[in-house]
Design a protein around this motif. Structure first.
Motif, PDB file in Angstrom:
ATOM      1  N   THR A  27       0.894  -1.277  -0.109  1.00 40.45           N
ATOM      2  CA  THR A  27       0.005   0.114   0.150  1.00 40.45           C
ATOM      3  C   THR A  27       0.916   1.303   0.029  1.00 40.45           C
ATOM      4  OG1 THR A  27      -0.341  -0.120   2.504  1.00 40.45           O
ATOM      5  CG2 THR A  27      -1.717  -1.048   1.075  1.00 40.45           C
ATOM      6  N   GLY A  28       2.184   0.962  -0.305  1.00 41.95           N
ATOM      7  CA  GLY A  28       2.956   2.149  -0.472  1.00 41.95           C
ATOM      8  C   GLY A  28       3.631   2.507   0.878  1.00 41.95           C
ATOM      9  N   THR A  29       3.746   1.490   1.601  1.00 40.63           N
ATOM     10  CA  THR A  29       4.394   1.808   3.160  1.00 40.63           C
ATOM     11  C   THR A  29       5.908   1.960   2.649  1.00 40.63           C
ATOM     12  OG1 THR A  29       4.525  -0.438   3.549  1.00 40.63           O
ATOM     13  CG2 THR A  29       2.638   0.835   4.632  1.00 40.63           C
ATOM     14  N   THR A  30       6.641   1.317   2.014  1.00 43.68           N
ATOM     15  CA  THR A  30       7.997   1.178   1.784  1.00 43.68           C
ATOM     16  C   THR A  30       8.461   2.609   1.205  1.00 43.68           C
ATOM     17  OG1 THR A  30       8.252  -1.041   1.341  1.00 43.68           O
ATOM     18  CG2 THR A  30       9.847   0.248   0.819  1.00 43.68           C
ATOM     19  N   SER A  31       7.565   3.338   0.252  1.00 43.58           N
ATOM     20  CA  SER A  31       7.667   4.650  -0.134  1.00 43.58           C
ATOM     21  C   SER A  31       7.720   5.744   1.049  1.00 43.58           C
ATOM     22  CB  SER A  31       6.984   5.017  -1.450  1.00 43.58           C
ATOM     23  OG  SER A  31       7.227   4.312  -2.292  1.00 43.58           O
ATOM     24  N   ILE A 149      -4.096  -5.328  -4.640  1.00 46.02           N
ATOM     25  CA  ILE A 149      -3.072  -5.538  -3.847  1.00 46.02           C
ATOM     26  C   ILE A 149      -2.996  -7.205  -3.458  1.00 46.02           C
ATOM     27  CG2 ILE A 149      -2.464  -3.305  -2.923  1.00 46.02           C
ATOM     28  CD1 ILE A 149      -3.832  -4.155  -0.212  1.00 46.02           C
ATOM     29  N   LEU A 150      -4.175  -7.523  -3.662  1.00 47.10           N
ATOM     30  CA  LEU A 150      -4.219  -9.174  -2.964  1.00 47.10           C
ATOM     31  C   LEU A 150      -3.167 -10.187  -3.988  1.00 47.10           C
ATOM     32  CD1 LEU A 150      -7.676  -9.797  -1.969  1.00 47.10           C
ATOM     33  CD2 LEU A 150      -5.563  -9.593  -0.489  1.00 47.10           C
ATOM     34  N   PRO A 151      -2.986 -10.088  -4.897  1.00 45.79           N
ATOM     35  CA  PRO A 151      -2.051 -11.294  -5.853  1.00 45.79           C
ATOM     36  C   PRO A 151      -0.683 -10.592  -5.392  1.00 45.79           C
ATOM     37  CG  PRO A 151      -3.721 -10.189  -7.386  1.00 45.79           C
ATOM     38  CD  PRO A 151      -3.869  -9.365  -6.091  1.00 45.79           C
ATOM     39  N   SER A 152      -0.305  -9.411  -5.234  1.00 42.29           N
ATOM     40  CA  SER A 152       1.073  -8.889  -4.968  1.00 42.29           C
ATOM     41  C   SER A 152       1.228  -9.532  -3.450  1.00 42.29           C
ATOM     42  CB  SER A 152       1.266  -7.687  -5.082  1.00 42.29           C
ATOM     43  OG  SER A 152       2.624  -7.180  -4.817  1.00 42.29           O
ATOM     44  N   GLN A 153       0.333  -9.308  -2.560  1.00 45.55           N
ATOM     45  CA  GLN A 153       0.411  -9.553  -1.161  1.00 45.55           C
ATOM     46  C   GLN A 153       0.882 -11.059  -1.112  1.00 45.55           C
ATOM     47  OE1 GLN A 153      -2.814  -8.489   1.243  1.00 45.55           O
ATOM     48  NE2 GLN A 153      -1.752  -6.354   1.807  1.00 45.55           N
ATOM     49  N   TRP A 154      -0.201 -11.942  -1.749  1.00 43.68           N
ATOM     50  CA  TRP A 154      -0.001 -13.401  -1.789  1.00 43.68           C
ATOM     51  C   TRP A 154       1.525 -13.733  -2.284  1.00 43.68           C
ATOM     52  CZ3 TRP A 154       0.599 -16.692  -5.617  1.00 43.68           C
ATOM     53  CH2 TRP A 154       0.619 -18.139  -5.469  1.00 43.68           C
ATOM     54  N   GLN A 155       1.930 -13.055  -3.379  1.00 44.41           N
ATOM     55  CA  GLN A 155       3.249 -13.687  -3.923  1.00 44.41           C
ATOM     56  C   GLN A 155       4.559 -13.546  -3.050  1.00 44.41           C
ATOM     57  OE1 GLN A 155       4.447 -11.307  -7.244  1.00 44.41           O
ATOM     58  NE2 GLN A 155       6.034 -12.911  -7.847  1.00 44.41           N
ATOM     59  N   GLN A 156       4.207 -12.183  -2.167  1.00 46.08           N
ATOM     60  CA  GLN A 156       5.246 -11.886  -1.317  1.00 46.08           C
ATOM     61  C   GLN A 156       5.258 -12.727   0.049  1.00 46.08           C
ATOM     62  OE1 GLN A 156       5.428  -7.670  -0.062  1.00 46.08           O
ATOM     63  NE2 GLN A 156       6.408  -7.817   1.655  1.00 46.08           N
ATOM     64  N   TYR A 157       3.917 -13.076   0.647  1.00 47.77           N
ATOM     65  CA  TYR A 157       3.917 -13.808   1.435  1.00 47.77           C
ATOM     66  C   TYR A 157       4.527 -15.446   1.155  1.00 47.77           C
ATOM     67  CZ  TYR A 157       0.823 -10.645   3.779  1.00 47.77           C
ATOM     68  OH  TYR A 157       0.421  -9.685   4.573  1.00 47.77           O
ATOM     69  N   VAL A 158       4.279 -15.650  -0.101  1.00 42.77           N
ATOM     70  CA  VAL A 158       4.668 -17.158  -0.574  1.00 42.77           C
ATOM     71  C   VAL A 158       6.334 -17.138  -0.608  1.00 42.77           C
ATOM     72  CG1 VAL A 158       4.712 -18.819  -2.441  1.00 42.77           C
ATOM     73  CG2 VAL A 158       2.608 -17.977  -1.495  1.00 42.77           C
ATOM     74  N   GLN A 159       6.577 -15.816  -1.072  1.00 41.83           N
ATOM     75  CA  GLN A 159       8.191 -15.915  -1.071  1.00 41.83           C
ATOM     76  C   GLN A 159       8.916 -15.981   0.092  1.00 41.83           C
ATOM     77  OE1 GLN A 159       8.466 -12.159  -3.618  1.00 41.83           O
ATOM     78  NE2 GLN A 159       8.860 -13.140  -5.452  1.00 41.83           N
ATOM     79  N   ASN A 160       8.205 -15.238   1.136  1.00 41.26           N
ATOM     80  CA  ASN A 160       8.873 -15.156   2.439  1.00 41.26           C
ATOM     81  C   ASN A 160       8.717 -16.310   3.417  1.00 41.26           C
ATOM     82  OD1 ASN A 160      10.568 -12.689   2.419  1.00 41.26           O
ATOM     83  ND2 ASN A 160       8.685 -11.904   1.536  1.00 41.26           N
ATOM     84  N   GLY A 161       8.005 -17.350   2.956  1.00 44.83           N
ATOM     85  CA  GLY A 161       7.631 -18.338   3.707  1.00 44.83           C
ATOM     86  C   GLY A 161       6.624 -18.332   4.615  1.00 44.83           C
TER      87      GLY A 161
END
Length: 165
Positions: A27-31, A149-161
């Motif tokens: 949601t832009g938190t990193t920026s 954001i859901l597809p991107s969140q899901w991908q990030q969660y899977v990548q990070n175990g």
């Protein structure tokens, strides 16, 4: 963001405000975190401190929310959380901002109440000891439409175990 100007503009935050910035991942938190960290000296000159030592208090937030570390990341401990709380408390009557999207993962009333209380919610500052007295904790949330954001969140969660029910 300026403080101590509430007589001119009631939308500005009063001095001593504790402002945790949260938002679900993607949601832009990193920026926002990068901008806050880069502007910490400028903000300090205006009465707003960014007390964390890095742009993202990930281990502290993970510890506060009782969440596991990211794959290959530093294991979050209570010590990480305590250090962040002490850094926020050390800002005294100045406004302070902390940021982590992992605060959005806090589950349960007790966990959220602890984070609010320890970051400076109701009763935490001098003169705010009466039940029901408004605290100086305000929460800044960044959001985006869930469908984006859901597809991107899901991908990030899977990548990070990460595994969640």
């Amino acid at each position: 963001m300026e403080t101590d100007c509430t007589t001119r503009n009631p939308l500005l935050l009063p001095a001593g405000t504790r402002l945790p910035h949260i938002g679900p991942h993607k949601t832009g938190t990193t920026s926002v975190q990068a901008a806050l960290f880069a502007a910490r000296d400028t903000m300090a000159a205006r009465g707003v401190d960014f007390p964390a030592r890095t742009r993202h208090s990930m281990e502290a937030a993970l510890a506060a929310c009782a969440r596991p570390a990211m794959m290959g990341g530093t294991v979050a401990t209570e010590g990480h959380w305590r250090r962040l709380v002490e850094q926020v408390q050390a800002t005294g009557t100045r406004t302070s901002v902390v940021s982590s999207e992992f605060f959005a993962d806090a589950e349960g009333h007790d966990t959220v109440a602890r984070i609010v209380r320890e970051l400076g919610g109701p009763g935490a500052l001098a003169g705010e000891t009466e039940p029901g007295t408004p605290g100086r904790l305000h929460v800044l949330v960044t959001l985006r439409p869930p469908a984006k954001i859901l597809p991107s969140q899901w991908q990030q969660y899977v990548q990070n175990g990460l595994r969640m029910g």
